[in-house]
Design a protein around this motif. Structure first.
Motif: not given
Length: 148
Positions: A102-107, A114-119, A126-129
């Protein structure tokens, strides 16, 4: 597991099939002839609500109901899903999702971070789930549909 092509009338069904792990294409071309050529070339099972179209291709499935849940029920009875493949494909573009930190996710994703380490992220669009409340609702609907 066969690969599928959902015709233009089955957009919602296509998205749900992808969520359930089925490799399901949605036509970018406009003509039935182009769809049939692609199905033949790639050995795809054609899913359609158009009876005349259905009769033109031997590897096609005519979906009896206009209701997408009934369509999914018919498909899962003919081609049982693999639960290990649920939530592995992008519902938008059909690509296989990859796990990212998740730290690679943008703004704009502070709560997710804050809730997940990975997605999961689609490498194509490029969509996240992630496994939020929507994930559990969809999972429960799929399980109910399959059990019947």
């Amino acid at each position: 597991m066969p690969k599928f092509m959902a015709d233009h009338m089955l957009g919602r069904t296509c998205r749900w099939m992808r969520i359930m792990g089925y490799d399901t294409q949605y036509p970018k071309c406009n003509s039935d002839n182009d769809i049939l050529k692609k199905c033949m070339r790639e050995d795809l099972v054609l899913l359609t609500r158009d009876y005349e179209f259905y009769k033109r291709y031997p590897k096609s499935v005519f979906l009896n109901s206009p209701d997408f849940k009934a369509q999914l029920k018919q498909i899962t009875e003919m081609f049982p899903p693999d639960p290990d493949l649920f939530f592995t494909r992008c519902p938008e573009c059909n690509a296989i999702l990859r796990v990212v930190e998740t730290k690679t996710m943008g703004e704009g994703f502070d709560l997710v971070k804050s809730r997940f380490e990975t997605v999961k992220q689609c490498p194509e669009c490029g969509k996240y789930y992630w496994e939020g409340s929507h994930y559990y609702r969809i999972r429960d609907e799929i399980n109910e549909l399959i059990k019947g």
